[in-house]
Scaffold this motif. Structure first.
Motif, mmCIF file in Angstrom:
data_model
loop_
_atom_site.group_PDB
_atom_site.id
_atom_site.type_symbol
_atom_site.label_atom_id
_atom_site.label_comp_id
_atom_site.label_asym_id
_atom_site.label_seq_id
_atom_site.Cartn_x
_atom_site.Cartn_y
_atom_site.Cartn_z
ATOM 1 N N ASN A 79 0.925 -1.187 -0.035
ATOM 2 C CA ASN A 79 0.135 -0.151 -0.130
ATOM 3 C C ASN A 79 0.721 0.935 -0.020
ATOM 4 N N PHE A 80 2.109 1.306 0.654
ATOM 5 C CA PHE A 80 2.949 2.318 0.909
ATOM 6 C C PHE A 80 3.389 2.562 -0.703
ATOM 7 N N CYS A 81 3.984 1.462 -1.172
ATOM 8 C CA CYS A 81 4.379 1.723 -2.802
ATOM 9 C C CYS A 81 3.400 2.109 -3.484
ATOM 10 N N SER A 82 2.220 1.576 -3.567
ATOM 11 C CA SER A 82 1.062 2.123 -4.334
ATOM 12 C C SER A 82 1.042 3.721 -4.144
ATOM 13 N N LEU A 83 0.847 4.264 -2.903
ATOM 14 C CA LEU A 83 0.925 5.487 -2.707
ATOM 15 C C LEU A 83 1.894 6.380 -3.041
ATOM 16 N N LEU A 84 2.931 5.901 -3.050
ATOM 17 C CA LEU A 84 4.277 6.510 -3.774
ATOM 18 C C LEU A 84 3.879 6.570 -5.436
ATOM 19 N N ALA A 85 3.469 5.509 -5.866
ATOM 20 C CA ALA A 85 3.060 5.496 -7.278
ATOM 21 C C ALA A 85 1.975 6.694 -7.491
ATOM 22 N N ASP A 86 1.019 6.840 -6.751
ATOM 23 C CA ASP A 86 -0.044 7.869 -6.908
ATOM 24 C C ASP A 86 0.528 9.268 -6.711
ATOM 25 N N LYS A 87 1.276 9.576 -5.880
ATOM 26 C CA LYS A 87 2.028 10.646 -5.685
ATOM 27 C C LYS A 87 3.227 11.091 -6.665
ATOM 28 N N GLY A 88 3.600 9.816 -7.598
ATOM 29 C CA GLY A 88 4.663 10.472 -8.481
ATOM 30 C C GLY A 88 6.151 10.330 -7.725
ATOM 31 N N ARG A 89 6.055 9.517 -6.520
ATOM 32 C CA ARG A 89 7.546 9.547 -5.904
ATOM 33 C C ARG A 89 8.265 7.918 -5.950
#
Length: 183
Positions: A79-89
Protein backbone atom coordinates in the motif's frame (compact mmCIF):
# COMPACT_ATOMS: atom_id res chain seq x y z
CA UNK A 1 18.32 18.37 -1.44
CA UNK A 2 14.61 18.07 -2.13
CA UNK A 3 14.96 14.34 -2.81
CA UNK A 4 16.54 13.88 0.60
CA UNK A 5 13.72 15.72 2.35
CA UNK A 6 11.07 13.79 0.44
CA UNK A 7 12.68 10.40 1.03
CA UNK A 8 13.20 11.12 4.74
CA UNK A 9 9.55 12.15 5.18
CA UNK A 10 8.19 9.03 3.48
CA UNK A 11 10.67 6.78 5.31
CA UNK A 12 9.77 8.40 8.62
CA UNK A 13 6.04 7.92 7.95
CA UNK A 14 6.46 4.21 7.17
CA UNK A 15 8.82 3.86 10.12
CA UNK A 16 6.27 5.28 12.55
CA UNK A 17 3.63 2.87 11.21
CA UNK A 18 6.09 0.00 11.71
CA UNK A 19 6.93 1.08 15.25
CA UNK A 20 3.24 0.98 16.18
CA UNK A 21 2.99 -2.57 14.82
CA UNK A 22 6.07 -3.87 16.65
CA UNK A 23 9.73 -4.62 16.11
CA UNK A 24 9.19 -7.68 13.93
CA UNK A 25 6.94 -5.73 11.52
CA UNK A 26 9.42 -2.85 11.50
CA UNK A 27 12.22 -5.23 10.50
CA UNK A 28 9.96 -6.82 7.86
CA UNK A 29 9.25 -3.39 6.35
CA UNK A 30 12.98 -2.70 6.20
CA UNK A 31 13.68 -6.06 4.58
CA UNK A 32 10.98 -5.57 1.93
CA UNK A 33 12.17 -2.05 1.11
CA UNK A 34 15.74 -3.26 0.87
CA UNK A 35 14.76 -6.09 -1.47
CA UNK A 36 12.77 -3.72 -3.67
CA UNK A 37 15.61 -1.21 -3.73
CA UNK A 38 18.02 -3.98 -4.76
CA UNK A 39 15.69 -5.05 -7.59
CA UNK A 40 15.55 -1.45 -8.83
CA UNK A 41 19.32 -1.17 -8.61
CA UNK A 42 19.72 -4.38 -10.62
CA UNK A 43 17.24 -3.25 -13.28
CA UNK A 44 17.68 0.47 -13.95
CA UNK A 45 15.14 0.31 -16.78
CA UNK A 46 12.37 -0.11 -14.18
CA UNK A 47 13.58 2.99 -12.36
CA UNK A 48 13.65 4.91 -15.65
CA UNK A 49 10.06 3.79 -16.29
CA UNK A 50 9.05 5.15 -12.86
CA UNK A 51 10.70 8.47 -13.75
CA UNK A 52 9.03 8.71 -17.16
CA UNK A 53 5.94 10.99 -17.09
CA UNK A 54 4.56 9.36 -20.26
CA UNK A 55 3.41 6.33 -18.24
CA UNK A 56 0.35 6.71 -16.03
CA UNK A 57 0.27 5.88 -12.33
CA UNK A 58 -1.78 2.75 -13.11
CA UNK A 59 0.84 1.51 -15.58
CA UNK A 60 3.57 2.15 -13.05
CA UNK A 61 1.54 0.32 -10.38
CA UNK A 62 1.26 -2.71 -12.68
CA UNK A 63 5.04 -2.86 -13.07
CA UNK A 64 5.47 -2.24 -9.35
CA UNK A 65 3.10 -5.12 -8.53
CA UNK A 66 5.27 -7.48 -10.59
CA UNK A 67 8.37 -6.27 -8.79
CA UNK A 68 6.73 -6.59 -5.37
CA UNK A 69 5.91 -10.25 -6.10
CA UNK A 70 9.67 -10.90 -5.99
CA UNK A 71 9.96 -9.46 -2.48
CA UNK A 72 8.70 -10.35 0.98
CA UNK A 73 6.53 -7.21 1.04
CA UNK A 74 3.37 -7.41 3.10
CA UNK A 75 0.17 -5.44 2.57
CA UNK A 76 1.40 -2.31 4.36
CA UNK A 77 4.51 -2.01 2.20
CA UNK A 78 2.47 -2.74 -0.93
CA UNK A 79 0.00 0.00 0.00
CA UNK A 80 2.90 2.33 0.78
CA UNK A 81 4.41 1.69 -2.66
CA UNK A 82 1.01 2.22 -4.27
CA UNK A 83 0.78 5.58 -2.50
CA UNK A 84 4.23 6.45 -3.85
CA UNK A 85 2.99 5.63 -7.36
CA UNK A 86 -0.09 7.82 -6.90
CA UNK A 87 2.05 10.72 -5.70
CA UNK A 88 4.69 10.26 -8.42
CA UNK A 89 7.38 9.41 -5.88
CA UNK A 90 8.42 5.94 -7.08
CA UNK A 91 11.84 7.20 -8.26
CA UNK A 92 12.59 8.03 -4.61
CA UNK A 93 12.21 4.38 -3.52
CA UNK A 94 15.97 3.63 -3.26
CA UNK A 95 16.52 6.77 -1.16
CA UNK A 96 13.50 5.95 1.00
CA UNK A 97 14.84 2.43 1.56
CA UNK A 98 18.24 3.85 2.51
CA UNK A 99 16.74 6.37 4.94
CA UNK A 100 14.51 3.67 6.45
CA UNK A 101 17.53 1.37 6.93
CA UNK A 102 19.38 4.20 8.67
CA UNK A 103 16.47 4.77 11.07
CA UNK A 104 16.21 1.03 11.73
CA UNK A 105 19.94 0.80 12.45
CA UNK A 106 19.72 3.70 14.88
CA UNK A 107 16.84 2.12 16.81
CA UNK A 108 18.56 -1.28 16.89
CA UNK A 109 21.92 0.21 17.91
CA UNK A 110 23.68 -1.00 14.77
CA UNK A 111 26.61 0.88 13.26
CA UNK A 112 27.69 0.20 9.67
CA UNK A 113 31.25 0.29 8.49
CA UNK A 114 33.69 -0.80 5.83
CA UNK A 115 37.24 -2.09 6.11
CA UNK A 116 39.39 -1.87 2.99
CA UNK A 117 42.69 -3.72 2.74
CA UNK A 118 45.24 -4.25 -0.01
CA UNK A 119 44.71 -8.04 0.02
CA UNK A 120 41.70 -10.23 0.72
CA UNK A 121 41.47 -11.27 4.36
CA UNK A 122 40.59 -14.79 5.42
CA UNK A 123 37.12 -15.31 6.91
CA UNK A 124 38.59 -16.08 10.35
CA UNK A 125 40.61 -12.86 10.30
CA UNK A 126 37.55 -10.84 9.21
CA UNK A 127 35.56 -12.32 12.09
CA UNK A 128 38.30 -11.55 14.61
CA UNK A 129 38.58 -7.95 13.41
CA UNK A 130 34.80 -7.48 13.59
CA UNK A 131 34.66 -8.84 17.14
CA UNK A 132 37.52 -6.57 18.30
CA UNK A 133 35.93 -3.51 16.72
CA UNK A 134 32.56 -4.32 18.34
CA UNK A 135 34.31 -4.55 21.72
CA UNK A 136 36.05 -1.20 21.20
CA UNK A 137 32.96 0.58 19.86
CA UNK A 138 30.66 -1.14 22.37
CA UNK A 139 27.90 -1.62 19.80
CA UNK A 140 26.75 -4.07 17.15
CA UNK A 141 28.74 -3.53 13.95
CA UNK A 142 27.77 -4.46 10.39
CA UNK A 143 31.15 -4.49 8.69
CA UNK A 144 31.72 -4.86 4.96
CA UNK A 145 35.15 -5.87 3.74
CA UNK A 146 36.72 -4.61 0.54
CA UNK A 147 39.98 -4.90 -1.35
CA UNK A 148 41.81 -2.00 -3.00
CA UNK A 149 45.31 -2.73 -4.27
CA UNK A 150 45.95 1.02 -4.66
CA UNK A 151 46.30 1.52 -0.90
CA UNK A 152 49.51 -0.58 -1.13
CA UNK A 153 49.20 -1.87 2.46
CA UNK A 154 47.56 -1.14 5.77
CA UNK A 155 43.82 -0.48 6.14
CA UNK A 156 41.18 2.15 5.56
CA UNK A 157 38.37 1.84 8.10
CA UNK A 158 35.11 3.74 7.75
CA UNK A 159 32.63 3.48 10.62
CA UNK A 160 29.58 5.70 10.49
CA UNK A 161 30.90 9.12 9.47
CA UNK A 162 34.46 8.55 10.76
CA UNK A 163 37.38 7.44 8.60
CA UNK A 164 40.69 5.98 9.78
CA UNK A 165 43.17 5.88 6.92
CA UNK A 166 46.16 3.82 8.07
CA UNK A 167 47.22 2.90 4.55
CA UNK A 168 50.71 3.12 3.12
CA UNK A 169 49.30 5.31 0.34
CA UNK A 170 48.10 7.88 2.93
CA UNK A 171 51.44 7.81 4.75
CA UNK A 172 53.33 8.35 1.49
CA UNK A 173 50.98 11.24 0.65
CA UNK A 174 51.70 12.86 4.05
CA UNK A 175 55.46 12.46 3.50
CA UNK A 176 55.11 14.04 0.05
CA UNK A 177 53.27 17.03 1.57
CA UNK A 178 55.94 17.44 4.26
CA UNK A 179 58.69 17.39 1.63
CA UNK A 180 56.83 20.03 -0.38
CA UNK A 181 56.55 22.26 2.69
CA UNK A 182 60.22 21.70 3.54
CA UNK A 183 59.59 20.23 6.98
Amino acid sequence: MTGNIVSRRYAKALFSVGQKQGDSELAAFGKALSELSQILEDSPEALRLFQNPVFSADEKKAVLAKLLEKTSAGPVVKNFCSLLADKGRLPALPAIASDFAGMLDKVQGVVRGKLVTAIKLAAKRQSDIKIKLEEQLQCKLELDFGVDKDILGGVVLTVGDKVLDASIRAQLQMMKEQIKRGV
